[in-house]
Scaffold this active site. Sequence first.
Site, PDB file in Angstrom:
ATOM      1  N   GLY B 129      64.952  50.622  30.641  1.00 45.55           N
ATOM      2  CA  GLY B 129      65.452  49.662  29.656  1.00 45.55           C
ATOM      3  C   GLY B 129      66.133  48.501  30.342  1.00 45.55           C
ATOM      4  O   GLY B 129      67.359  48.390  30.336  1.00 45.55           O
ATOM      5  N   SER B 131      64.441  44.962  30.383  1.00 54.19           N
ATOM      6  CA  SER B 131      64.136  43.702  29.699  1.00 54.19           C
ATOM      7  C   SER B 131      64.733  43.644  28.299  1.00 54.19           C
ATOM      8  O   SER B 131      64.867  44.654  27.615  1.00 54.19           O
ATOM      9  CB  SER B 131      62.624  43.532  29.583  1.00 54.19           C
ATOM     10  OG  SER B 131      62.024  43.638  30.833  1.00 54.19           O
ATOM     11  N   SER B 163      58.433  50.907  28.414  1.00 55.69           N
ATOM     12  CA  SER B 163      57.253  51.781  28.534  1.00 55.69           C
ATOM     13  C   SER B 163      57.642  53.245  28.369  1.00 55.69           C
ATOM     14  O   SER B 163      58.675  53.669  28.898  1.00 55.69           O
ATOM     15  CB  SER B 163      56.598  51.613  29.902  1.00 55.69           C
ATOM     16  OG  SER B 163      56.256  50.270  30.115  1.00 55.69           O
ATOM     17  N   GLU B 245      59.700  49.475  43.571  1.00 51.44           N
ATOM     18  CA  GLU B 245      58.559  49.216  42.704  1.00 51.44           C
ATOM     19  C   GLU B 245      57.445  48.466  43.432  1.00 51.44           C
ATOM     20  O   GLU B 245      56.288  48.766  43.267  1.00 51.44           O
ATOM     21  CB  GLU B 245      58.998  48.433  41.475  1.00 51.44           C
ATOM     22  CG  GLU B 245      57.812  48.041  40.599  1.00 51.44           C
ATOM     23  CD  GLU B 245      58.193  47.812  39.154  1.00 51.44           C
ATOM     24  OE1 GLU B 245      59.367  47.986  38.815  1.00 51.44           O
ATOM     25  OE2 GLU B 245      57.291  47.476  38.378  1.00 51.44           O
TER      26      GLU B 245
HETATM   27  C1  FAD Z   1      52.727  46.537  30.271  1.00 48.35           C
HETATM   28  C2  FAD Z   1      54.144  46.173  30.471  1.00 48.35           C
HETATM   29  C3  FAD Z   1      55.085  47.163  30.661  1.00 48.35           C
HETATM   30  C4  FAD Z   1      56.434  46.854  30.819  1.00 48.35           C
HETATM   31  N1  FAD Z   1      57.318  47.873  30.947  1.00 48.35           N
HETATM   32  C5  FAD Z   1      58.643  47.581  31.031  1.00 48.35           C
HETATM   33  C6  FAD Z   1      59.606  48.617  31.064  1.00 48.35           C
HETATM   34  O1  FAD Z   1      59.262  49.795  31.042  1.00 48.35           O
HETATM   35  N2  FAD Z   1      60.904  48.294  31.096  1.00 48.35           N
HETATM   36  C7  FAD Z   1      61.329  47.017  31.125  1.00 48.35           C
HETATM   37  O2  FAD Z   1      62.530  46.782  31.181  1.00 48.35           O
HETATM   38  N3  FAD Z   1      60.444  45.981  31.093  1.00 48.35           N
HETATM   39  C8  FAD Z   1      59.120  46.249  31.016  1.00 48.35           C
HETATM   40  N4  FAD Z   1      58.211  45.214  30.960  1.00 48.35           N
HETATM   41  C9  FAD Z   1      58.714  43.845  30.892  1.00 48.35           C
HETATM   42  C10 FAD Z   1      58.400  42.980  32.073  1.00 48.35           C
HETATM   43  O3  FAD Z   1      59.208  43.299  33.160  1.00 48.35           O
HETATM   44  C11 FAD Z   1      58.607  41.525  31.601  1.00 48.35           C
HETATM   45  O4  FAD Z   1      57.615  41.272  30.636  1.00 48.35           O
HETATM   46  C12 FAD Z   1      58.510  40.532  32.705  1.00 48.35           C
HETATM   47  O5  FAD Z   1      59.559  40.644  33.610  1.00 48.35           O
HETATM   48  C13 FAD Z   1      58.433  39.097  32.180  1.00 48.35           C
HETATM   49  O6  FAD Z   1      59.435  38.809  31.252  1.00 48.35           O
HETATM   50  P1  FAD Z   1      59.058  38.178  29.832  1.00 48.35           P
HETATM   51  O7  FAD Z   1      57.996  39.018  29.248  1.00 48.35           O
HETATM   52  O8  FAD Z   1      60.310  38.010  29.071  1.00 48.35           O
HETATM   53  O9  FAD Z   1      58.437  36.791  30.157  1.00 48.35           O
HETATM   54  P2  FAD Z   1      59.238  35.421  30.412  1.00 48.35           P
HETATM   55  O10 FAD Z   1      60.266  35.657  31.456  1.00 48.35           O
HETATM   56  O11 FAD Z   1      59.661  34.829  29.123  1.00 48.35           O
HETATM   57  O12 FAD Z   1      58.083  34.569  31.038  1.00 48.35           O
HETATM   58  C14 FAD Z   1      57.107  33.860  30.271  1.00 48.35           C
HETATM   59  C15 FAD Z   1      56.281  33.022  31.208  1.00 48.35           C
HETATM   60  O13 FAD Z   1      57.119  32.103  31.894  1.00 48.35           O
HETATM   61  C16 FAD Z   1      57.016  32.253  33.269  1.00 48.35           C
HETATM   62  N5  FAD Z   1      58.315  32.038  33.906  1.00 48.35           N
HETATM   63  C17 FAD Z   1      59.520  32.563  33.580  1.00 48.35           C
HETATM   64  N6  FAD Z   1      60.464  32.167  34.439  1.00 48.35           N
HETATM   65  C18 FAD Z   1      59.858  31.371  35.342  1.00 48.35           C
HETATM   66  C19 FAD Z   1      60.283  30.662  36.488  1.00 48.35           C
HETATM   67  N7  FAD Z   1      61.545  30.690  36.932  1.00 48.35           N
HETATM   68  N8  FAD Z   1      59.356  29.953  37.157  1.00 48.35           N
HETATM   69  C20 FAD Z   1      58.066  29.917  36.743  1.00 48.35           C
HETATM   70  N9  FAD Z   1      57.593  30.564  35.683  1.00 48.35           N
HETATM   71  C21 FAD Z   1      58.490  31.287  34.990  1.00 48.35           C
HETATM   72  C22 FAD Z   1      56.532  33.676  33.488  1.00 48.35           C
HETATM   73  O14 FAD Z   1      55.866  33.821  34.716  1.00 48.35           O
HETATM   74  C23 FAD Z   1      55.619  33.867  32.302  1.00 48.35           C
HETATM   75  O15 FAD Z   1      54.361  33.346  32.611  1.00 48.35           O
HETATM   76  C24 FAD Z   1      56.846  45.500  30.803  1.00 48.35           C
HETATM   77  C25 FAD Z   1      55.908  44.487  30.620  1.00 48.35           C
HETATM   78  C26 FAD Z   1      54.563  44.822  30.441  1.00 48.35           C
HETATM   79  C27 FAD Z   1      53.588  43.698  30.249  1.00 48.35           C
END
Ligand code: FAD
Lengths: 326, 395
Positions: B129, B131, B163, B245
């Site tokens: 947990g 994100s 997840s 990781e």
């Molecule tokens: C299948 C799957 C399983 C997951 N499982 C877990 C889990 O078990 N536990 C957990 O805590 N999280 C989990 N996650 C979350 C995952 O870690 C986040 O989705 C990820 O870190 C991206 O954050 P966000 O989705 O908020 O995207 P955002 O951070 O909002 O990003 C959106 C877009 O903006 C870009 N971006 C953001 N900041 C920047 C920057 N500084 N420079 C350039 N581009 C940028 C990103 O690359 C992306 O393309 C999972 C995600 C997926 C897809």
Amino acid sequence: MDFQLTEDQEALRDGVRSFCEGRVSIDALRELEKTGFDRELWGELAEMGVFSLRQSEDAGGVGLGSADAVLVFEELGRCLAPGPVTWSHLAADLVDGAATGECVVGGIDLSRTNSDPLLIEHLEHIDALLVLRPDGIERIDPKALSGRAIERPLDPFTPVHEVAELPAGERLGDAEAAARFRLEGAALASGMLLGIAEASQELATDYAKKREQFGRPIGGFQALKHKLADCYTRQELARAAAYAAGATLDDPEVGDVLRAVSTAKVLTGDAAMENARACVQIHGGMGYTWEVPAHYYLKRIWVLENQFGTVGEHAERVAERIAVGD
Amino acid sequence: MDLRYSESDEAFRKELRSWLDSEVPAHGRPPSEHDWPARREYDTAWQRKLYEAGYAGINWPKEFGGRDASLTEQLVYYEEIARANAPYVGVNFVGLLHGGPTLMSEGTPEQREKHIGPIIRGEEVWCQGFSEPSAGSDLAALKTKAELDGDHYVVSGHKIWTSFAQVSDYCELLVRTNPEEKHRGITWLAMPMDLEGIEIRPLPTIVGSSEFSELFLENVRVPVSCRIGKENDGWRVTNVTLSFERGTAFASDIYQLQESLRELTRLAKVLTRDDAVAWEDRTLRRDVGHLAAELDGLWALVKYMVSEAGKTGVPGLTGSCVKLYYTELKQRLGDLSLRLLGRASLSRDDVGGMASETIVYEALQSLSMTIAGGTSQIQRNIISERVLGLPREPR
Ligand SMILES: Cc1cc2nc3c(=O)[nH]c(=O)nc-3n(C[C@H](O)[C@H](O)[C@H](O)COP(=O)(O)OP(=O)(O)OC[C@H]3O[C@@H](n4cnc5c(N)ncnc54)[C@H](O)[C@@H]3O)c2cc1C
């Protein structure tokens, strides 16, 4: 398994690098652009063992392996060492004097049928010309050739002559020898391409740190940072592949030699080409000038791309290798 | 430089291969992607078998029940697991790759005692947990708050993309214990998932399953004894967690892609396109050969990275390069496979004697890989800043 350089290999690489930095700097190359070939430099390369590196100690060589040779050629690539270094190295056991640098050996690869014009590299400066054909290796006396010197070769350090035809030469090896020659040539060219991929990434990164626009270094802009991160990643992948090719040539039991060498030529060819293009782009208008050496890298890559098989040909070779047995 | 595995590595390979050859088929096919309890059962039962045979926690120290295999044995392990098409770590991913290792380096003796054995034996499932809806890439912006009340933290907030939440026993939860400090106001808790006030809402993914969920936390009372590390020191602990990781977490998957590529060549030899067998098309062969070369290069880079770690003792930044390249390569392989399948790609069942199910699944699933575990953009930031020394992004 230990896929890291040994201490000896590190020492070898460092030795060649410091020689190159002192002797084959970009400034030295600019001089060479005016004068052409430098026999003295050739002699020094020979003395360092560049051509006799893999020749057995009994035959007067250094007795090292292909993995070591790839490292040395990486350095020669980085500094854009001029002249037919790969051909002369490969000819060490075939042509008297090649290993010692007394006989400068050039070559042309005709082992695939195509309608390319006959462009001979370094014709004026070589003492022997090797021709690689599907059925063997031939040696021709370059003086027996007449041809037209190309006034503006693509790579300023790779002069070419166009000749109408090649006379029959003295046969030095059979089809198998030719295939082996081409394989090893591809591995060494991969080493050089790897070196160029690194050098152009480094040149671009340095510039990105120094050049300022909008009140800050352009290297702080993500569009460029990400381009450079990709350059680095491609270069590291290319390095792993090129080193693996050398190690597999030395010990064929660890893998499929053909597949390993073709993989190296594909990945180093891509990495070099894309990194050199990125290098031009990141330099902006400066990158398009003759003054910034970015274009030297790019132009040498085109020479190497057309030696011992192109990226496309090698990709096809890999496909053939993975499809056997299915 | 020596690519040859030692005799003892090869002996290990032989022993592992023969074990896998009998156990993998015996374990049967994985259950439906929608039946989470069955998937937990399937994945943990496999983990238990690995444990009993002495193959669990391949890189974990012996004192924690691991095998403590040498780096080269680990490579052999990843190659053989992929070759045998053994069950995926699945719901054990978080526990084995994050939770356990984090406890080993940061947990108290009691905490280790309590969790590490059950994790490696497949008795305890963990989720992550980290994100939140407004804290993804900018993870340290997280808001879920925890207030001390006697010997409990009272936790309220909203986590997302968790997840395996619906089948987990514990959650590695990041909470804010100091609103004044961004990075130095975060605390790491191992939260039991059966506490009062936790609501789990599964989120369907583009694949159609619900691999992850939203967690709504309302005044959840987490005992202070669940805190890993000191209060407000959670960011440092998190970086310990994340360093596990990257690195070799993908090794088996990378090796496994070789099999997907072989599947693609088999397909190309039976499909016809424009009155000819697809494999006769030189452009296609070159595309395939190109991908195969990239995969081989990537595997060589993994070997290089493993050897490097053996020398220096730490997994280097090469891990970011591997993650970046691998995930994008997997997507390109997915694209090429779908193009080759042609109209058969419109079905998520096997049709016309082709393995469309797996191919379509892999292609869709590959889209998550450049996002999860730090997006490709974040990996590029890491490489450009930490390896190349370019100016840092604002934080
Ligand atoms: C299948 C799957 C399983 C997951 N499982 C877990 C889990 O078990 N536990 C957990 O805590 N999280 C989990 N996650 C979350 C995952 O870690 C986040 O989705 C990820 O870190 C991206 O954050 P966000 O989705 O908020 O995207 P955002 O951070 O909002 O990003 C959106 C877009 O903006 C870009 N971006 C953001 N900041 C920047 C920057 N500084 N420079 C350039 N581009 C940028 C990103 O690359 C992306 O393309 C999972 C995600 C997926 C897809």
